[in-house]
Write a protein that holds these residues in place. Structure first.
Motif, PDB file in Angstrom:
ATOM      1  N   LEU A  24       0.856  -1.212  -0.082  1.00 46.81           N
ATOM      2  CA  LEU A  24       0.029  -0.156   0.163  1.00 46.81           C
ATOM      3  C   LEU A  24       1.035   1.154  -0.033  1.00 46.81           C
ATOM      4  CD1 LEU A  24      -2.906  -0.970   2.412  1.00 46.81           C
ATOM      5  CD2 LEU A  24      -2.748  -1.053  -0.014  1.00 46.81           C
ATOM      6  N   PRO A  25       0.415   2.288  -0.719  1.00 49.42           N
ATOM      7  CA  PRO A  25       1.285   3.473  -0.840  1.00 49.42           C
ATOM      8  C   PRO A  25       1.119   4.522   0.263  1.00 49.42           C
ATOM      9  CG  PRO A  25      -0.497   3.472  -2.466  1.00 49.42           C
ATOM     10  CD  PRO A  25      -0.693   2.193  -1.619  1.00 49.42           C
ATOM     11  N   ILE A  26       2.093   5.342   0.288  1.00 50.58           N
ATOM     12  CA  ILE A  26       1.939   6.263   1.255  1.00 50.58           C
ATOM     13  C   ILE A  26       2.414   7.653   0.407  1.00 50.58           C
ATOM     14  CG2 ILE A  26       3.118   7.658   3.108  1.00 50.58           C
ATOM     15  CD1 ILE A  26       3.834   4.579   4.646  1.00 50.58           C
ATOM     16  N   GLY A  27       1.703   8.687   0.844  1.00 47.36           N
ATOM     17  CA  GLY A  27       2.089  10.216   0.189  1.00 47.36           C
ATOM     18  C   GLY A  27       2.339  11.019   1.264  1.00 47.36           C
ATOM     19  N   VAL A  28       3.001  11.932   0.974  1.00 55.24           N
ATOM     20  CA  VAL A  28       3.315  13.190   2.116  1.00 55.24           C
ATOM     21  C   VAL A  28       3.211  14.517   1.244  1.00 55.24           C
ATOM     22  CG1 VAL A  28       5.181  14.129   3.096  1.00 55.24           C
ATOM     23  CG2 VAL A  28       5.342  11.781   2.956  1.00 55.24           C
ATOM     24  N   ARG A  29       1.987  15.203   1.807  1.00 57.24           N
ATOM     25  CA  ARG A  29       1.891  16.463   1.405  1.00 57.24           C
ATOM     26  C   ARG A  29       3.048  17.620   2.197  1.00 57.24           C
ATOM     27  NH1 ARG A  29      -3.635  19.674   0.288  1.00 57.24           N
ATOM     28  NH2 ARG A  29      -3.471  18.798  -1.406  1.00 57.24           N
ATOM     29  N   LEU A  30       3.719  18.249   1.097  1.00 53.84           N
ATOM     30  CA  LEU A  30       4.622  19.321   1.710  1.00 53.84           C
ATOM     31  C   LEU A  30       4.196  20.580   1.082  1.00 53.84           C
ATOM     32  CD1 LEU A  30       7.852  17.438   0.886  1.00 53.84           C
ATOM     33  CD2 LEU A  30       6.936  17.891   3.235  1.00 53.84           C
ATOM     34  N   SER A  31       4.479  21.505   1.966  1.00 59.08           N
ATOM     35  CA  SER A  31       4.462  23.052   1.456  1.00 59.08           C
ATOM     36  C   SER A  31       5.649  23.223   0.983  1.00 59.08           C
ATOM     37  CB  SER A  31       4.048  24.080   2.689  1.00 59.08           C
ATOM     38  OG  SER A  31       2.896  24.033   2.845  1.00 59.08           O
ATOM     39  N   SER A  32       5.964  23.342  -0.456  1.00 61.86           N
ATOM     40  CA  SER A  32       6.886  23.534  -1.079  1.00 61.86           C
ATOM     41  C   SER A  32       7.852  24.730  -0.931  1.00 61.86           C
ATOM     42  CB  SER A  32       6.629  23.199  -2.793  1.00 61.86           C
ATOM     43  OG  SER A  32       6.027  22.341  -2.997  1.00 61.86           O
ATOM     44  N   SER A  33       7.100  25.870  -0.708  1.00 63.97           N
ATOM     45  CA  SER A  33       7.941  27.116  -0.178  1.00 63.97           C
ATOM     46  C   SER A  33       6.928  27.860   0.744  1.00 63.97           C
ATOM     47  CB  SER A  33       7.537  27.909  -1.610  1.00 63.97           C
ATOM     48  OG  SER A  33       8.069  29.300  -1.249  1.00 63.97           O
ATOM     49  N   ASP A  34       7.870  28.511   1.879  1.00 60.80           N
ATOM     50  CA  ASP A  34       6.936  29.208   2.606  1.00 60.80           C
ATOM     51  C   ASP A  34       6.549  30.861   2.239  1.00 60.80           C
ATOM     52  OD1 ASP A  34       6.912  27.440   4.457  1.00 60.80           O
ATOM     53  OD2 ASP A  34       8.570  28.257   5.523  1.00 60.80           O
ATOM     54  N   TRP A  35       7.108  30.738   0.802  1.00 60.02           N
ATOM     55  CA  TRP A  35       6.844  31.953   0.122  1.00 60.02           C
ATOM     56  C   TRP A  35       7.212  33.262   0.936  1.00 60.02           C
ATOM     57  CZ3 TRP A  35       5.319  31.866  -4.663  1.00 60.02           C
ATOM     58  CH2 TRP A  35       4.591  30.599  -5.194  1.00 60.02           C
ATOM     59  N   THR A  36       8.251  33.205   1.665  1.00 57.43           N
ATOM     60  CA  THR A  36       9.098  34.384   2.507  1.00 57.43           C
ATOM     61  C   THR A  36      10.396  33.891   2.718  1.00 57.43           C
ATOM     62  OG1 THR A  36       8.534  35.740   4.233  1.00 57.43           O
ATOM     63  CG2 THR A  36       8.372  33.550   4.589  1.00 57.43           C
ATOM     64  N   GLU A  37      11.044  35.297   2.732  1.00 58.49           N
ATOM     65  CA  GLU A  37      12.637  35.352   2.938  1.00 58.49           C
ATOM     66  C   GLU A  37      12.770  34.394   4.236  1.00 58.49           C
ATOM     67  OE1 GLU A  37      14.343  36.866   0.892  1.00 58.49           O
ATOM     68  OE2 GLU A  37      16.180  36.235   1.767  1.00 58.49           O
ATOM     69  N   GLY A  38      13.885  33.402   4.360  1.00 62.82           N
ATOM     70  CA  GLY A  38      14.348  32.606   5.460  1.00 62.82           C
ATOM     71  C   GLY A  38      13.516  31.540   5.786  1.00 62.82           C
ATOM     72  N   GLY A  39      12.664  31.285   4.797  1.00 61.48           N
ATOM     73  CA  GLY A  39      11.582  30.115   5.132  1.00 61.48           C
ATOM     74  C   GLY A  39      12.149  28.751   4.312  1.00 61.48           C
ATOM     75  N   TRP A  40      11.259  27.748   4.321  1.00 66.28           N
ATOM     76  CA  TRP A  40      11.375  26.522   3.474  1.00 66.28           C
ATOM     77  C   TRP A  40      11.463  26.926   2.088  1.00 66.28           C
ATOM     78  CZ3 TRP A  40      13.097  21.749   4.882  1.00 66.28           C
ATOM     79  CH2 TRP A  40      12.567  20.612   3.924  1.00 66.28           C
ATOM     80  N   THR A  41      12.169  26.061   1.394  1.00 68.58           N
ATOM     81  CA  THR A  41      12.369  26.268   0.012  1.00 68.58           C
ATOM     82  C   THR A  41      11.751  25.092  -0.987  1.00 68.58           C
ATOM     83  OG1 THR A  41      14.593  25.659  -0.077  1.00 68.58           O
ATOM     84  CG2 THR A  41      14.127  27.884   0.175  1.00 68.58           C
ATOM     85  N   VAL A  42      11.782  25.258  -2.096  1.00 71.03           N
ATOM     86  CA  VAL A  42      11.443  24.124  -3.041  1.00 71.03           C
ATOM     87  C   VAL A  42      12.640  23.155  -3.276  1.00 71.03           C
ATOM     88  CG1 VAL A  42      12.042  25.649  -5.266  1.00 71.03           C
ATOM     89  CG2 VAL A  42      10.362  23.536  -4.902  1.00 71.03           C
ATOM     90  N   GLU A  43      13.838  23.963  -3.182  1.00 67.16           N
ATOM     91  CA  GLU A  43      15.057  23.193  -3.198  1.00 67.16           C
ATOM     92  C   GLU A  43      15.058  22.021  -2.026  1.00 67.16           C
ATOM     93  OE1 GLU A  43      15.148  26.633  -3.668  1.00 67.16           O
ATOM     94  OE2 GLU A  43      15.629  26.479  -5.770  1.00 67.16           O
ATOM     95  N   GLU A  44      14.844  22.678  -0.901  1.00 65.58           N
ATOM     96  CA  GLU A  44      14.891  21.759   0.344  1.00 65.58           C
ATOM     97  C   GLU A  44      13.530  20.621  -0.143  1.00 65.58           C
ATOM     98  OE1 GLU A  44      16.162  24.128   4.172  1.00 65.58           O
ATOM     99  OE2 GLU A  44      14.445  24.870   3.259  1.00 65.58           O
ATOM    100  N   THR A  45      12.648  20.947  -0.432  1.00 65.57           N
ATOM    101  CA  THR A  45      11.494  20.011  -0.784  1.00 65.57           C
ATOM    102  C   THR A  45      11.929  19.004  -1.401  1.00 65.57           C
ATOM    103  OG1 THR A  45       9.953  21.986  -0.538  1.00 65.57           O
ATOM    104  CG2 THR A  45       9.285  19.855  -1.554  1.00 65.57           C
ATOM    105  N   THR A  46      12.689  19.442  -2.639  1.00 68.13           N
ATOM    106  CA  THR A  46      13.034  18.271  -3.616  1.00 68.13           C
ATOM    107  C   THR A  46      14.257  17.306  -2.926  1.00 68.13           C
ATOM    108  OG1 THR A  46      12.915  20.066  -5.301  1.00 68.13           O
ATOM    109  CG2 THR A  46      14.055  18.010  -5.845  1.00 68.13           C
ATOM    110  N   GLU A  47      15.103  17.818  -2.150  1.00 73.17           N
ATOM    111  CA  GLU A  47      16.093  17.055  -1.428  1.00 73.17           C
ATOM    112  C   GLU A  47      15.362  16.174  -0.354  1.00 73.17           C
ATOM    113  OE1 GLU A  47      19.042  19.514   0.062  1.00 73.17           O
ATOM    114  OE2 GLU A  47      19.977  17.971   1.360  1.00 73.17           O
ATOM    115  N   LEU A  48      14.203  16.626   0.198  1.00 67.97           N
ATOM    116  CA  LEU A  48      13.581  15.920   1.217  1.00 67.97           C
ATOM    117  C   LEU A  48      12.946  14.700   0.479  1.00 67.97           C
ATOM    118  CD1 LEU A  48      12.358  15.191   4.049  1.00 67.97           C
ATOM    119  CD2 LEU A  48      10.935  17.132   3.693  1.00 67.97           C
ATOM    120  N   ALA A  49      12.475  14.936  -0.484  1.00 69.35           N
ATOM    121  CA  ALA A  49      11.522  13.983  -1.473  1.00 69.35           C
ATOM    122  C   ALA A  49      12.361  12.692  -1.551  1.00 69.35           C
ATOM    123  CB  ALA A  49      11.070  14.483  -2.879  1.00 69.35           C
TER     124      ALA A  49
END
Ligand SMILES: Cc1cc2nc3c(=O)[nH]c(=O)nc-3n(C[C@H](O)[C@H](O)[C@H](O)COP(=O)(O)O)c2cc1C
Length: 356
Positions: A224-249
């Motif tokens: 059975l599969p598992i999905g993870v919903r991530l916010s790919s960006s916090d849309w603000t300086e100093g926040g979580w980024t799409v690059e980190e999202t990709t590395e985390l994936a």
């Protein structure tokens, strides 16, 4: 490869690439689903969706957003969800839940009652928890920073909820690590200022989510599969980024996750998000191309051709729809007609299929 090409995920096959994005209904008492949830979720299976996910479903009562959130924190919650699952599955959709903990965004009024913070005297609760003692916004409770024992309890709560999801005949779970809720709060340096092994470096900030995925995978069947919903960006300086999202994936896939559902925002208030048609699709594309992990795209996907293009062009493997499915729960049937795809309709509705 099109919107209506079946998608195998481990031992489960979605009949098409259309998923019902989790949508809080704020209609539960003590976490229980009822007839509202049966009709609400059931309609999407009848309407042809490939995957029907319940709303954010709290793994502990203090992790609810509002007092009326759905829950899977006790065995008694299972039966009604299993009943819904039997209906959804009988009508050809894959059935699952989004497992969630609201962290510092817990204890607020339901959306149509303003969504503002609730104190215990208004029906809310205290304490609420988070990675650090930083409130979401002015007027919100300050969370207690989780200690090691508290973190271990969160991991166990997700694992126990996954066991119950299985008992509720679910074939998929999505872990809610987006929109500023607890697991996202650990990911982002804006809400996580810890100096222990759960804060600071990227490796430390992603540790809790990785532990949750691994714990769920340890009880969730291999097929059975598992999905993870991530916010790919916090849309603000100093926040979580799409690059980190990709590395985390890449890391999450190694831990047992099968796709990343690429949403964004929600961690901090008052940020500017450039909202428009398909405004988050480029995140799903970035993560998919950068990590090779399957992705879901979500956010203002409303037209059949738009959704089909996202899949055909390899931007994402799955599209999730929320508000458009509230407007038209039979959207997948309509989309197939517009795209001239031959799909089966419920027997009861077939006389409407050919329009003559
Ligand atoms: C009524 C409503 C409830 C929602 N509840 C959740 C939720 O429980 N979990 C979640 O991850 N997103 C939730 N969302 C966000 C949606 O899943 C989706 O990501 C967002 O609405 C963008 O998609 P759309 O443009 O197709 O509506 C909710 C959205 C709506 C409209």
């Amino acid at each position: 490869m099109s919107l209506f090409t079946p998608l195998p995920l481990r031992g489960v096959t979605l009949r098409n690439r259309i998923g019902v994005s989790p949508m809080c209904q704020y209609s539960s008492t003590d976490g229980f689903a009822d007839d509202w949830h049966l009709v609400h979720l059931g309609q999407f299976a009848v309407g042809g969706a490939g995957m029907v996910l319940s709303e954010a479903t709290a793994v502990v009562p203090e992790g609810r957003i509002s007092p009326q959130d759905l829950g899977l924190w006790k065995d008694e919650h299972v039966d009604v969800l299993a009943r819904i699952g039997r209906f959804v599955r009988a009508h050809g959709a894959v059935w699952g839940s989004q497992l969630a903990h609201a962290g510092r965004k817990a204890s607020v009024a339901r959306a149509w009652e303003g969504g503002g913070p609730l104190s215990p005297s208004d029906g809310g609760w205290t304490p609420i928890v988070g990675p650090s003692a930083l409130p979401f916004d002015t007027g919100y409770q300050t969370p207690e920073a989780l200690d090691d024992a508290g973190i271990a309890r969160v991991v166990s709560a997700f694992k126990d909820a996954a066991r119950r999801a299985l008992a509720a005949e679910m074939q998929i779970v999505e872990i809610h690590a987006a929109h500023g809720y607890l697991l996202h709060q650990f990911l982002s340096p804006l809400s996580n200022t810890r100096t222990d092994r759960y804060g600071g470096s990227f490796e430390n900030r992603v540790r809790l989510l990785r532990e949750v995925v691994a714990a769920i995978r340890s009880v969730w069947p291999e097929a059975l599969p598992i999905g993870v919903r991530l916010s790919s960006s916090d849309w603000t300086e100093g926040g979580w980024t799409v690059e980190e999202t990709t590395e985390l994936a890449t890391l999450l896939e190694a831990d047992g996750a099968d796709f990343i559902d690429c949403s964004s925002g929600g961690l901090v208030p008052k940020v500017h998000i450039p909202i428009g048609p398909g405004y988050q699709v480029h995140f799903a594309e970035h993560v998919r191309r950068g990590s090779g992990v399957a992705t879901a795209a979500v956010g203002l996907i409303t037209r059949a051709e738009q959704a089909d293009t996202i899949v055909r062009s390899g931007q994402a493997d799955i599209v999730f729809l929320a508000r458009e499915l509230l407007r038209d729960p039979h959207w997948p049937l309509r989309a197939a007609h517009e795209l001239r795809e031959e799909i089966s309709w419920p027997a009861q509705y077939q006389r409407a299929k050919n329009r003559v």
